[in-house]
Design a protein around this motif. Structure first.
Motif, PDB file in Angstrom:
ATOM      1  N   ARG A 101       0.967  -1.097  -0.140  1.00  0.00           N
ATOM      2  CA  ARG A 101      -0.056  -0.008  -0.144  1.00  0.00           C
ATOM      3  C   ARG A 101       0.966   1.381   0.009  1.00  0.00           C
ATOM      4  NH1 ARG A 101      -4.718  -0.968  -1.943  1.00  0.00           N
ATOM      5  NH2 ARG A 101      -5.542   0.928  -0.567  1.00  0.00           N
ATOM      6  N   SER A 102       2.246   0.999   0.081  1.00  0.00           N
ATOM      7  CA  SER A 102       2.950   2.371   0.134  1.00  0.00           C
ATOM      8  C   SER A 102       4.476   1.640  -0.066  1.00  0.00           C
ATOM      9  CB  SER A 102       2.997   2.971   1.239  1.00  0.00           C
ATOM     10  OG  SER A 102       3.303   2.534   2.486  1.00  0.00           O
ATOM     11  N   GLY A 103       5.321   2.539  -0.180  1.00  0.00           N
ATOM     12  CA  GLY A 103       6.751   2.168  -0.387  1.00  0.00           C
ATOM     13  C   GLY A 103       6.962   1.297  -1.660  1.00  0.00           C
ATOM     14  N   ASP A 104       5.967   1.642  -2.654  1.00  0.00           N
ATOM     15  CA  ASP A 104       6.130   0.861  -3.828  1.00  0.00           C
ATOM     16  C   ASP A 104       5.852   1.992  -5.032  1.00  0.00           C
ATOM     17  OD1 ASP A 104       5.273  -1.701  -5.574  1.00  0.00           O
ATOM     18  OD2 ASP A 104       4.378  -0.251  -6.313  1.00  0.00           O
ATOM     19  N   TYR A 105       6.624   1.988  -6.167  1.00  0.00           N
ATOM     20  CA  TYR A 105       6.650   3.207  -7.081  1.00  0.00           C
ATOM     21  C   TYR A 105       4.952   3.173  -7.410  1.00  0.00           C
ATOM     22  CZ  TYR A 105       7.384   5.725 -11.408  1.00  0.00           C
ATOM     23  OH  TYR A 105       7.167   6.719 -12.287  1.00  0.00           O
ATOM     24  N   TYR A 106       4.500   2.484  -7.956  1.00  0.00           N
ATOM     25  CA  TYR A 106       3.026   2.408  -8.418  1.00  0.00           C
ATOM     26  C   TYR A 106       1.994   2.550  -7.261  1.00  0.00           C
ATOM     27  CZ  TYR A 106       5.213   0.896 -12.643  1.00  0.00           C
ATOM     28  OH  TYR A 106       6.051   0.892 -13.598  1.00  0.00           O
ATOM     29  N   ALA A 107       2.240   1.808  -6.019  1.00  0.00           N
ATOM     30  CA  ALA A 107       1.260   2.293  -4.886  1.00  0.00           C
ATOM     31  C   ALA A 107       1.310   3.515  -4.532  1.00  0.00           C
ATOM     32  CB  ALA A 107       1.462   1.140  -3.887  1.00  0.00           C
ATOM     33  N   ASP A 108       2.566   4.110  -4.589  1.00  0.00           N
ATOM     34  CA  ASP A 108       2.491   5.472  -4.136  1.00  0.00           C
ATOM     35  C   ASP A 108       1.854   6.404  -5.097  1.00  0.00           C
ATOM     36  OD1 ASP A 108       4.239   4.784  -1.898  1.00  0.00           O
ATOM     37  OD2 ASP A 108       5.871   5.221  -2.776  1.00  0.00           O
ATOM     38  N   GLY A 110      -1.034   5.707  -6.390  1.00  0.00           N
ATOM     39  CA  GLY A 110      -2.294   5.377  -6.446  1.00  0.00           C
ATOM     40  C   GLY A 110      -2.521   4.220  -7.599  1.00  0.00           C
ATOM     41  N   LEU A 111      -1.486   3.615  -8.174  1.00  0.00           N
ATOM     42  CA  LEU A 111      -1.856   2.692  -9.347  1.00  0.00           C
ATOM     43  C   LEU A 111      -1.639   1.345  -8.799  1.00  0.00           C
ATOM     44  CD1 LEU A 111       0.157   4.833 -12.022  1.00  0.00           C
ATOM     45  CD2 LEU A 111      -2.290   4.734 -11.731  1.00  0.00           C
ATOM     46  N   PHE A 112      -2.261   0.859  -7.832  1.00  0.00           N
ATOM     47  CA  PHE A 112      -2.056  -0.093  -6.910  1.00  0.00           C
ATOM     48  C   PHE A 112      -1.997  -1.379  -8.055  1.00  0.00           C
ATOM     49  CE2 PHE A 112      -4.083   2.450  -4.113  1.00  0.00           C
ATOM     50  CZ  PHE A 112      -3.014   2.366  -3.226  1.00  0.00           C
ATOM     51  N   HIS A 113      -2.839  -1.605  -8.998  1.00  0.00           N
ATOM     52  CA  HIS A 113      -3.018  -2.607  -9.664  1.00  0.00           C
ATOM     53  C   HIS A 113      -1.872  -3.018 -10.839  1.00  0.00           C
ATOM     54  CE1 HIS A 113      -3.865   0.580 -12.552  1.00  0.00           C
ATOM     55  NE2 HIS A 113      -4.080  -0.007 -13.586  1.00  0.00           N
ATOM     56  N   LEU A 114      -0.796  -1.997 -10.763  1.00  0.00           N
ATOM     57  CA  LEU A 114       0.587  -2.054 -11.678  1.00  0.00           C
ATOM     58  C   LEU A 114       1.688  -2.286 -10.936  1.00  0.00           C
ATOM     59  CD1 LEU A 114       0.101   0.894 -14.031  1.00  0.00           C
ATOM     60  CD2 LEU A 114      -0.565  -1.645 -14.335  1.00  0.00           C
ATOM     61  N   SER A 115       1.321  -2.717  -9.370  1.00  0.00           N
ATOM     62  CA  SER A 115       2.500  -3.073  -8.603  1.00  0.00           C
ATOM     63  C   SER A 115       3.252  -4.480  -9.124  1.00  0.00           C
ATOM     64  CB  SER A 115       2.150  -3.203  -7.175  1.00  0.00           C
ATOM     65  OG  SER A 115       2.865  -3.853  -6.245  1.00  0.00           O
ATOM     66  N   ASP A 116       4.638  -4.417  -8.936  1.00  0.00           N
ATOM     67  CA  ASP A 116       5.501  -5.497  -9.656  1.00  0.00           C
ATOM     68  C   ASP A 116       5.279  -6.665  -8.498  1.00  0.00           C
ATOM     69  OD1 ASP A 116       6.223  -4.192 -11.750  1.00  0.00           O
ATOM     70  OD2 ASP A 116       8.034  -3.466 -10.830  1.00  0.00           O
ATOM     71  N   ARG A 117       4.742  -6.432  -7.260  1.00  0.00           N
ATOM     72  CA  ARG A 117       4.590  -7.644  -6.309  1.00  0.00           C
ATOM     73  C   ARG A 117       3.052  -7.695  -6.147  1.00  0.00           C
ATOM     74  NH1 ARG A 117       7.191  -5.307  -0.921  1.00  0.00           N
ATOM     75  NH2 ARG A 117       7.458  -7.505  -0.228  1.00  0.00           N
ATOM     76  N   LEU A 118       2.189  -7.556  -7.028  1.00  0.00           N
ATOM     77  CA  LEU A 118       0.781  -7.781  -7.088  1.00  0.00           C
ATOM     78  C   LEU A 118       0.416  -9.242  -6.818  1.00  0.00           C
ATOM     79  CD1 LEU A 118      -2.035  -6.548  -7.645  1.00  0.00           C
ATOM     80  CD2 LEU A 118      -1.820  -7.314  -9.925  1.00  0.00           C
ATOM     81  N   ALA A 119      -0.305  -9.544  -6.073  1.00  0.00           N
ATOM     82  CA  ALA A 119      -0.913 -10.966  -5.866  1.00  0.00           C
ATOM     83  C   ALA A 119      -2.566 -10.907  -5.869  1.00  0.00           C
ATOM     84  CB  ALA A 119      -0.665 -11.596  -4.287  1.00  0.00           C
ATOM     85  N   LEU A 120      -3.226 -11.811  -6.082  1.00  0.00           N
ATOM     86  CA  LEU A 120      -4.434 -11.879  -6.142  1.00  0.00           C
ATOM     87  C   LEU A 120      -5.452 -12.930  -5.161  1.00  0.00           C
ATOM     88  CD1 LEU A 120      -3.651 -11.003  -9.282  1.00  0.00           C
ATOM     89  CD2 LEU A 120      -6.144 -11.311  -9.535  1.00  0.00           C
ATOM     90  N   ALA A 121      -6.416 -12.528  -4.499  1.00  0.00           N
ATOM     91  CA  ALA A 121      -7.218 -13.586  -3.708  1.00  0.00           C
ATOM     92  C   ALA A 121      -7.686 -14.603  -4.758  1.00  0.00           C
ATOM     93  CB  ALA A 121      -8.342 -12.711  -3.229  1.00  0.00           C
ATOM     94  N   GLY A 122      -7.489 -15.756  -4.375  1.00  0.00           N
ATOM     95  CA  GLY A 122      -8.031 -16.775  -5.473  1.00  0.00           C
ATOM     96  C   GLY A 122      -7.113 -17.277  -6.310  1.00  0.00           C
ATOM     97  N   LEU A 123      -5.738 -16.663  -6.476  1.00  0.00           N
ATOM     98  CA  LEU A 123      -4.679 -17.007  -7.043  1.00  0.00           C
ATOM     99  C   LEU A 123      -3.136 -16.952  -6.403  1.00  0.00           C
ATOM    100  CD1 LEU A 123      -5.642 -15.367 -10.335  1.00  0.00           C
ATOM    101  CD2 LEU A 123      -5.643 -17.899  -9.995  1.00  0.00           C
TER     102      LEU A 123
END
Length: 357
Positions: A101-108, A110-123
């Motif tokens: 939610r912070s400390g990430d280039y994209y999260a900072d 507001g582009l949370f969906h582009l985070s390189d560390r993205l995960a998904l519930a159900g996957l």
């Protein structure tokens, strides 16, 4: 509790597993009500693991066996410390993207969906929608309007994909739009395009059953079978000046479908790639340059879309429930859900799992 878990390709098992732990700080426990079977789930079942990590996920630590399902929602059972936007008894939809939610280039930004560390519930998270209960982060759980039916909690996620694809294409009042692929995302994209003001809608798919469904669900949409018609020629003949459509959106992840989009779009039009391609796709880059077109990816959706899309569904502008062709029990999910949806000649469009059955 009962849960459908992925172990390997063609190996989904209905199992009894432990209920999630009580919610910790910033967490929410929900009892799931409805879960959709997504094309991504089908790909995992048929060919996986693809998105399901074989080693612990770098952000969540999750790995198989994995409870499937990322199109879902339910009723809040308990909340952890610091959670104030929902309370036990609230009906909620799950926004399944999980990331820093912070400390990430994209999260900072507001582009949370582009985070390189993205995960998904159900996957790539310990919980998923194809189980009786799920434990989630507070930002994954969004209260829904009172006038939104229970099953709609499972339709906001795919509808958000469709709305974002139209936004990426710049669909606006008066637009002409081609969608390739008449699966659930393709049909929802047609609906989203109409909601955005598009006045000419075209859809291409080799499955005549699905084209017939489109004609029933979206009166006025022009249906095309690429095995019988030259899609670009038909669209040029039907559009102003004979130049082609303003926006073409690929919703199936098929090489021929993307090429049809490039052929059918007008000069300085926009091609949006929404479907996930399994391998590199050769494209006529001379045509890209000569036609002066934009080619844009469309990955998931910004997380702040949830309330907007929920309002569109509740208000009737995006009649997402009409894409649902069957509702089944979790115990029937493999044979009556996954296998039927993978049948190329099948008659099903969108199947929901009713967790109350």
């Amino acid at each position: 509790m009962k849960a459908l878990r992925f172990h390997a390709a063609k190996d989904l098992r209905l199992e009894d597993i432990d209920e999630p732990a009580p919610p910790g700080p910033g967490q929410v426990l929900i009892r799931n009500s409805f879960c959709g079977i997504c094309g991504t789930d089908l790909h995992e079942y048929a060919y996986g693991p693809i998105f399901i990590p074989t080693e612990p996920h770098p952000f969540t630590g999750a790995s198989g066996p994995q409870v499937l399902g990322h199109e879902f929602g339910g009723v809040v059972q308990a909340v952890g410390e610091g959670v104030s936007h929902v309370a036990p008894g609230d009906r909620v939809s799950v926004q399944p993207l999980i990331m820093p939610r912070s400390g990430d280039y994209y999260a900072d930004r507001g582009l949370f969906h582009l985070s390189d560390r993205l995960a998904l519930a159900g996957l790539s998270w310990g919980s998923g929608g194809m189980a009786q209960m799920a434990l989630l982060n507070d930002y994954n759980v969004v209260p829904i309007p009172d006038d939104l039916p229970d099953e709609a909690v499972a339709l906001i996620e795919p509808a958000a994909v469709a709305v974002y694809a139209c936004d990426r294409g710049g669909v606006t009042a008066g637009s002409s739009v081609l969608v390739t692929g008449a699966g659930p995302i393709g049909v929802l994209t047609l609906m989203a395009a109409r909601a955005a003001g598009a006045v000419q809608l075209f859809v291409s798919d080799p499955n005549e059953t699905r084209l017939a469904l489109v004609r029933d669900l979206i009166p006025g949409a022009v249906t095309l079978n690429p095995t019988r018609q030259q899609v670009g020629n038909v669209i040029r003949a039907a559009t102003e000046g004979g130049v082609g459509c303003d926006v073409a959106i690929e919703c199936v992840g098929n090489e021929h479908a993307l090429k049809a989009c490039l052929d059918a779009v007008r000069k300085q039009g926009v091609v949006v790639q929404t479907g996930l391609h399994p391998h590199e796709n050769p494209l006529d880059w001379f045509a890209v340059t000569f036609k002066d077109v934009d080619i844009r990816g469309s990955w998931a959706y910004p997380t702040h879309y949830w309330n907007r899309v929920a309002r569109m569904i509740a208000g009737g502008q995006l009649p997402a429930a009409s894409v649902v062709t069957d509702r089944i029990a979790l115990s029937d999910a493999v044979t009556q859900g996954f296998d039927r949806l993978l049948d190329p000649a099948g008659t099903q469009l969108k199947i929901l799992i009713d967790l109350s059955r």
